[in-house]
Design a protein around this motif. Structure first.
Motif, PDB file in Angstrom:
ATOM      1  N   GLY A  16       0.861  -1.181   0.000  1.00  0.00           N
ATOM      2  CA  GLY A  16       0.000   0.000   0.000  1.00  0.00           C
ATOM      3  C   GLY A  16       0.888   1.218   0.000  1.00  0.00           C
ATOM      4  O   GLY A  16       2.116   1.115   0.017  1.00  0.00           O
ATOM      5  N   GLY A  17       0.281   2.396   0.019  1.00  0.00           N
ATOM      6  CA  GLY A  17       1.094   3.609  -0.016  1.00  0.00           C
ATOM      7  C   GLY A  17       0.600   4.664   0.945  1.00  0.00           C
ATOM      8  O   GLY A  17      -0.600   4.922   1.030  1.00  0.00           O
ATOM      9  N   GLY A  18       1.529   5.285   1.689  1.00  0.00           N
ATOM     10  CA  GLY A  18       1.182   6.391   2.564  1.00  0.00           C
ATOM     11  C   GLY A  18       0.153   6.007   3.598  1.00  0.00           C
ATOM     12  O   GLY A  18       0.099   4.866   4.078  1.00  0.00           O
ATOM     13  N   CYS A  19      -0.703   6.960   3.946  1.00  0.00           N
ATOM     14  CA  CYS A  19      -1.703   6.718   4.986  1.00  0.00           C
ATOM     15  C   CYS A  19      -2.801   5.766   4.535  1.00  0.00           C
ATOM     16  O   CYS A  19      -3.607   5.325   5.353  1.00  0.00           O
ATOM     17  CB  CYS A  19      -2.301   8.047   5.438  1.00  0.00           C
ATOM     18  N   PRO A 180      -6.703  21.098  -0.165  1.00  0.00           N
ATOM     19  CA  PRO A 180      -7.635  20.375  -1.040  1.00  0.00           C
ATOM     20  C   PRO A 180      -7.469  18.869  -0.902  1.00  0.00           C
ATOM     21  O   PRO A 180      -6.405  18.363  -0.522  1.00  0.00           O
ATOM     22  CB  PRO A 180      -7.238  20.846  -2.441  1.00  0.00           C
ATOM     23  N   LEU A 181      -8.534  18.151  -1.236  1.00  0.00           N
ATOM     24  CA  LEU A 181      -8.506  16.689  -1.245  1.00  0.00           C
ATOM     25  C   LEU A 181      -8.006  16.191  -2.597  1.00  0.00           C
ATOM     26  O   LEU A 181      -7.808  16.959  -3.535  1.00  0.00           O
ATOM     27  CB  LEU A 181      -9.906  16.134  -0.982  1.00  0.00           C
ATOM     28  N   GLY A 182      -7.825  14.871  -2.684  1.00  0.00           N
ATOM     29  CA  GLY A 182      -7.449  14.248  -3.951  1.00  0.00           C
ATOM     30  C   GLY A 182      -6.078  13.618  -3.959  1.00  0.00           C
ATOM     31  O   GLY A 182      -5.684  12.979  -4.940  1.00  0.00           O
ATOM     32  N   VAL A 183      -5.330  13.777  -2.870  1.00  0.00           N
ATOM     33  CA  VAL A 183      -3.993  13.189  -2.798  1.00  0.00           C
ATOM     34  C   VAL A 183      -4.048  11.672  -2.971  1.00  0.00           C
ATOM     35  O   VAL A 183      -3.211  11.080  -3.647  1.00  0.00           O
ATOM     36  CB  VAL A 183      -3.328  13.567  -1.460  1.00  0.00           C
ATOM     37  N   GLY A 184      -5.053  11.040  -2.368  1.00  0.00           N
ATOM     38  CA  GLY A 184      -5.107   9.580  -2.396  1.00  0.00           C
ATOM     39  C   GLY A 184      -5.243   9.009  -3.796  1.00  0.00           C
ATOM     40  O   GLY A 184      -4.497   8.110  -4.187  1.00  0.00           O
ATOM     41  N   SER A 269      -7.887   3.515  -3.875  1.00  0.00           N
ATOM     42  CA  SER A 269      -7.205   2.557  -2.990  1.00  0.00           C
ATOM     43  C   SER A 269      -8.213   1.754  -2.178  1.00  0.00           C
ATOM     44  O   SER A 269      -9.356   2.172  -1.960  1.00  0.00           O
ATOM     45  CB  SER A 269      -6.272   3.309  -2.038  1.00  0.00           C
ATOM     46  N   GLY A 270      -7.765   0.599  -1.719  1.00  0.00           N
ATOM     47  CA  GLY A 270      -8.592  -0.203  -0.818  1.00  0.00           C
ATOM     48  C   GLY A 270      -8.903   0.537   0.465  1.00  0.00           C
ATOM     49  O   GLY A 270      -9.986   0.389   1.042  1.00  0.00           O
ATOM     50  N   GLY A 271      -7.946   1.355   0.938  1.00  0.00           N
ATOM     51  CA  GLY A 271      -8.167   2.126   2.153  1.00  0.00           C
ATOM     52  C   GLY A 271      -9.323   3.104   2.004  1.00  0.00           C
ATOM     53  O   GLY A 271     -10.113   3.293   2.937  1.00  0.00           O
ATOM     54  N   THR A 272      -9.446   3.721   0.840  1.00  0.00           N
ATOM     55  CA  THR A 272     -10.554   4.645   0.592  1.00  0.00           C
ATOM     56  C   THR A 272     -11.884   3.910   0.645  1.00  0.00           C
ATOM     57  O   THR A 272     -12.854   4.393   1.254  1.00  0.00           O
ATOM     58  CB  THR A 272     -10.366   5.330  -0.774  1.00  0.00           C
ATOM     59  N   ARG A 273     -11.955   2.750   0.021  1.00  0.00           N
ATOM     60  CA  ARG A 273     -13.206   1.986   0.037  1.00  0.00           C
ATOM     61  C   ARG A 273     -13.554   1.538   1.456  1.00  0.00           C
ATOM     62  O   ARG A 273     -14.731   1.542   1.854  1.00  0.00           O
ATOM     63  CB  ARG A 273     -13.103   0.782  -0.907  1.00  0.00           C
ATOM     64  N   ARG A 274     -12.555   1.165   2.247  1.00  0.00           N
ATOM     65  CA  ARG A 274     -12.819   0.781   3.640  1.00  0.00           C
ATOM     66  C   ARG A 274     -13.299   1.984   4.448  1.00  0.00           C
ATOM     67  O   ARG A 274     -14.159   1.843   5.333  1.00  0.00           O
ATOM     68  CB  ARG A 274     -11.571   0.162   4.254  1.00  0.00           C
ATOM     69  N   LEU A 294     -16.709   8.452  -2.752  1.00  0.00           N
ATOM     70  CA  LEU A 294     -15.333   7.942  -2.755  1.00  0.00           C
ATOM     71  C   LEU A 294     -14.325   9.083  -2.683  1.00  0.00           C
ATOM     72  O   LEU A 294     -13.303   8.977  -1.990  1.00  0.00           O
ATOM     73  CB  LEU A 294     -15.087   7.091  -4.002  1.00  0.00           C
ATOM     74  N   LEU A 295     -14.570  10.186  -3.357  1.00  0.00           N
ATOM     75  CA  LEU A 295     -13.667  11.332  -3.262  1.00  0.00           C
ATOM     76  C   LEU A 295     -13.659  11.906  -1.853  1.00  0.00           C
ATOM     77  O   LEU A 295     -12.609  12.287  -1.323  1.00  0.00           O
ATOM     78  CB  LEU A 295     -14.071  12.412  -4.266  1.00  0.00           C
ATOM     79  N   LEU A 296     -14.828  11.972  -1.222  1.00  0.00           N
ATOM     80  CA  LEU A 296     -14.909  12.519   0.131  1.00  0.00           C
ATOM     81  C   LEU A 296     -14.280  11.569   1.152  1.00  0.00           C
ATOM     82  O   LEU A 296     -13.855  12.011   2.224  1.00  0.00           O
ATOM     83  CB  LEU A 296     -16.366  12.793   0.496  1.00  0.00           C
ATOM     84  N   ALA A 297     -14.225  10.279   0.817  1.00  0.00           N
ATOM     85  CA  ALA A 297     -13.608   9.291   1.715  1.00  0.00           C
ATOM     86  C   ALA A 297     -12.170   8.987   1.315  1.00  0.00           C
ATOM     87  O   ALA A 297     -11.506   8.162   1.956  1.00  0.00           O
ATOM     88  CB  ALA A 297     -14.422   7.995   1.701  1.00  0.00           C
ATOM     89  N   ASP A 298     -11.662   9.653   0.284  1.00  0.00           N
ATOM     90  CA  ASP A 298     -10.320   9.390  -0.248  1.00  0.00           C
ATOM     91  C   ASP A 298      -9.263   9.442   0.854  1.00  0.00           C
ATOM     92  O   ASP A 298      -9.163  10.425   1.592  1.00  0.00           O
ATOM     93  CB  ASP A 298     -10.009  10.442  -1.317  1.00  0.00           C
ATOM     94  N   ALA A 299      -8.491   8.386   0.971  1.00  0.00           N
ATOM     95  CA  ALA A 299      -7.458   8.298   2.005  1.00  0.00           C
ATOM     96  C   ALA A 299      -6.333   9.284   1.700  1.00  0.00           C
ATOM     97  O   ALA A 299      -5.587   9.101   0.738  1.00  0.00           O
ATOM     98  CB  ALA A 299      -6.917   6.875   2.086  1.00  0.00           C
ATOM     99  N   GLN A 300      -6.229  10.322   2.491  1.00  0.00           N
ATOM    100  CA  GLN A 300      -5.217  11.355   2.277  1.00  0.00           C
ATOM    101  C   GLN A 300      -3.914  11.003   2.988  1.00  0.00           C
ATOM    102  O   GLN A 300      -3.918  10.295   3.997  1.00  0.00           O
ATOM    103  CB  GLN A 300      -5.715  12.698   2.795  1.00  0.00           C
ATOM    104  N   THR A 301      -2.828  11.523   2.479  1.00  0.00           N
ATOM    105  CA  THR A 301      -1.538  11.467   3.159  1.00  0.00           C
ATOM    106  C   THR A 301      -1.085  12.898   3.377  1.00  0.00           C
ATOM    107  O   THR A 301      -1.062  13.692   2.440  1.00  0.00           O
ATOM    108  CB  THR A 301      -0.497  10.709   2.317  1.00  0.00           C
ATOM    109  N   SER A 302      -0.767  13.241   4.618  1.00  0.00           N
ATOM    110  CA  SER A 302      -0.328  14.594   4.958  1.00  0.00           C
ATOM    111  C   SER A 302      -1.317  15.635   4.456  1.00  0.00           C
ATOM    112  O   SER A 302      -0.961  16.601   3.795  1.00  0.00           O
ATOM    113  CB  SER A 302       1.073  14.870   4.387  1.00  0.00           C
TER     114      SER A 302
END
Length: 331
Positions: A16-19, A180-184, A269-274, A294-302
């Motif tokens: 996986g990657g990041g957070c 802003p969001l969208g990093v994930g 990512s799987g993390g976003t879906r979880r 899914l965008l609002l739940a997108d797993a962000q890093t930093s």
């Protein structure tokens, strides 16, 4: 670095990657449920509500802030990964209203698989971020690990009477988001294709220091940072701890350039879906479909700070209202 090292894609050495590689929030809460020590007396902020760092009162009208954060590579460039991981670790101190003082490195490295000169670049990235933050970086700990991992344990100071807590939200307060969001989805696309997204790297390496100071100056008492559990996950935790419902103005939420295209092309990512599965029972999604969720739940890093209050330069993305049947409502 050697030419061979420069060609190595670090993201291909991690599952996986990041957070996004965090243990899912529901599973994590079940694990720590019996281990929670209630805050009180000298321990002002503990594990009760999932605040970003522990805060302990000390003599002289001050408090110590302690946290740790590390993760697998979120980008291929080792120097950028070091900067991102360090920025992310420092963010937990800023998220509770503190200032970082000293950090130690946490490093896992597959020494028989990846060249050691890459490690120097990772650590150099972390050191540069520490210097930019005015935080000492002093040594750390390393292990031989099948997957590369890097982060920091950070100690800071705060005013115990002026903290940003996750349980401090009150009905009638606006909600501000400082990045802003969208990093994930962009990082997931990077891992799959090798495309580089400078806008994502810039967001992930921007310290939350100024946002934290601005929140305190504006009189805010409630905040959290947006990382692996996504906007919806972290906002759910804030609403639950504060005894309110959070209403999100979906049209006001900012996104990085290319985020919607990455989602359209399936880079989720799987993390976003979880994350979405975790908050869905507590969410009134109204007219909004799965892609928006899914965008609002997108797993962000930093990611940025989510502040109960208005601060200069940060868009207001919603507000807190008295508790409703659902703790999150989209409008």
């Amino acid at each position: 670095m050697t030419e061979t090292a420069k060609r190595i894609r670090l993201t291909q050495y991690a599952h996986g990657g990041g957070c996004a590689c965090k243990i899912p929030p529901g599973e994590l809460e079940a694990i720590v449920a019996g281990l929670v020590t209630s805050a009180g007396d000298d321990l002002i902020v503990g594990l009760d509500d999932g605040d970003d760092a522990a805060v302990v009162r000390i003599e002289g009208g001050r408090a110590i802030v302690a946290t740790a954060d590390f993760f697998t590579p979120v980008v291929d460039d080792p120097y950028d990964w070091g900067r991102i991981a360090a920025t992310n670790a420092l963010s937990d101190v800023y998220a509770v209203g503190g200032e970082p003082v000293v950090a130690v490195n946490l490093l896992g490295w597959p020494r028989d698989t990846l060249p050691m000169d890459l490690v120097k670049e990772v650590l150099r990235g972390g050191l540069d971020v520490g210097r930019a933050a005015g935080c000492h970086v002093a040594g750390g700990h390393s292990v031989d690990d099948p997957e590369p991992k890097y982060g920091m344990a950070v100690t800071g100071l705060a005013d115990p009477e002026r903290l940003l807590r996750i349980d401090g939200g009150r009905a009638g307060t606006p909600i501000s988001l400082t990045k802003p969001l969208g990093v994930g989805v962009l990082n997931t696309r990077h891992k799959a294709t090798g495309e580089v997204f400078p806008q994502a790297i810039e967001a992930m390496t921007t310290l939350n220091r100024d946002a934290s100071r601005a929140a305190l100056a504006a009189g805010a008492v409630c905040a959290t940072d947006v990382t692996g559990f996504g906007l919806l996950g972290h906002l759910y935790k804030l609403a639950r701890a504060s005894g309110v419902t959070a209403v999100v103005d979906v049209a006001a939420v900012p996104y990085l350039e290319g985020a919607r295209e990455a989602l359209r092309d399936g880079h989720v990512s799987g993390g976003t879906r979880r994350n979405l599965d975790w908050v869905r029972p507590h969410l009134n999604a109204g007219r909004f479909g799965e892609d928006e969720l899914l965008l609002l739940a997108d797993a962000q890093t930093s990611g940025g700070l989510l502040v109960a209050g208005e601060i200069p330069g940060a868009p207001v993305i919603g507000h807190l209202v008295p508790r409703e049947p659902a703790m999150l409502r989209l409008a």
